[in-house]
Write an enzyme that holds these catalytic residues in place. Sequence first.
Site, PDB file in Angstrom:
ATOM      1  N   ASN A  54      52.530  11.481 -41.286  1.00 33.18           N
ATOM      2  CA  ASN A  54      53.432  10.564 -41.937  1.00 33.18           C
ATOM      3  C   ASN A  54      54.340  11.586 -42.740  1.00 33.18           C
ATOM      4  O   ASN A  54      54.426  12.787 -42.449  1.00 33.18           O
ATOM      5  CB  ASN A  54      52.613   9.902 -42.970  1.00 33.18           C
ATOM      6  CG  ASN A  54      51.823  10.722 -43.894  1.00 33.18           C
ATOM      7  OD1 ASN A  54      52.372  11.494 -44.812  1.00 33.18           O
ATOM      8  ND2 ASN A  54      50.329  10.599 -43.838  1.00 33.18           N
ATOM      9  N   LYS A  73      46.076  17.675 -22.096  1.00 34.87           N
ATOM     10  CA  LYS A  73      47.327  16.692 -22.620  1.00 34.87           C
ATOM     11  C   LYS A  73      47.349  15.591 -21.775  1.00 34.87           C
ATOM     12  O   LYS A  73      46.998  15.503 -20.653  1.00 34.87           O
ATOM     13  CB  LYS A  73      48.480  17.574 -22.234  1.00 34.87           C
ATOM     14  CG  LYS A  73      49.904  16.922 -22.726  1.00 34.87           C
ATOM     15  CD  LYS A  73      50.991  17.606 -22.255  1.00 34.87           C
ATOM     16  CE  LYS A  73      52.166  16.786 -22.578  1.00 34.87           C
ATOM     17  NZ  LYS A  73      53.424  17.363 -21.587  1.00 34.87           N
TER      18      LYS A  73
END
Length: 404
Positions: A210, A288
């Site tokens: 955030n 990944k």
Amino acid sequence: MALRGKRVLLIIGGGIAAYKALDLIRRLKERGAKVRAILTRGGTEFVTPLSVGALTEDTVYGELFNLTDEAAMGHIQLSRDADLIVVAPATADLMAKMAGGIANDLATTALLATDKPVLLAPSMNVRMWEHKATQRNLTMLQADGIHVVGPNEGDMACGEFGFGRMAEPLEIVAAVESIVQIPGPLAGTRALVTAGPTHEPLDPVRYLANRSSGKQGYAIAEALARLGAETTLVAGPTRLEDPLGLEILHVETAQQMLAACESALPADVAIFAAAVADWRADARANTKIKKSGTDAPALKLVQNPDILATIAGLDGTQRPKLVVGFAAETDNVIENATQKRTRKGCDWLVANDVSDGTGIMGGDENEVHLITASGAEHWPRTRKTDVAARLATMVATHLKGAAA
Ligand code: CTP
């Protein structure tokens, strides 16, 4: 003004870091200290008595056998008149003379004549620092109760790399404060503060995060430490420099933040300013995540532990006497925050409006409502450091009241 009225005798040795002593004088004076300087003969090769005197706003002392100075202010008086002597830069030569008890100029005579605390900020070439003679002198000086700050590791003016760089002025100031600080209203108390966002990894390269910058939480931790609290700051990933004078535990995820907070207990006051991610990936991929065709992967999220509610819910002596939460709201700020205070079980809640356009998340200013059991109080928009100072003062008043 942590050093208000404290008298520092600064001895400036002959080393390239002498230029940093000029900034050190300013930093000490900013905090209320009175600084008087002795400039060694070597020191004058690097900075002038004029620049030192302009900053100390006092006579600069140099030679031992200066009849005028000796009459007005002898070497004994110089050290008697100080609360602390700081030697910056402390050269290998000065350290050797001190360790051997040699007094052949004003600086070394004042150092031998003193019974006040002495702080050295060594500065020299890495080979000189690592030489057995210097290390032996250092051990002797420390055994004699001399305080030492630095040296730091890094590039040196002589082109080499290693230990020998003088500590930065603010590090020296922090060391001075820890030696002579006037006890603040939070002396003897322990504080815990969380700050910054958390990063919740999805795979080795991606994470949920955030916009929190950590500025408000860092400012609160610094304000509490300035008032004398032994402070632990648990910080998520931020771009901020580590503050001085407190313990900082760096974490990445909410789960790590909770564990770090638990390890920092007991505390008298705990302030949770971090913007903790509410969710994390159910399972972090070890490799990944690859694209497969045109379908986006479905993310399965699970809820993170609520750190504030967990600590506020501890029982008995485990629970800090004062637990303060934050609320990041975008609508019905006071109403939502008032409910949040009760739901989370905290004593106070600092609510801020982080809607688009306020510039509060990530910015340098904040406008808050402090929600307590007796209602809401509006604090007009101001710098985050001012919000922090006001909150820290309220904490001090509250803890004093609780102890009475
Ligand atoms: N908090 C926490 N741990 C969490 C979530 C929040 O410690 N997992 C703390 C924050 O540090 C803050 C307070 O709880 O002090 C409120 O955070 P906020 O994001 O406003 O509240 P949420 O609990 O996330 O509620 P909501 O998102 O529903 O508004």
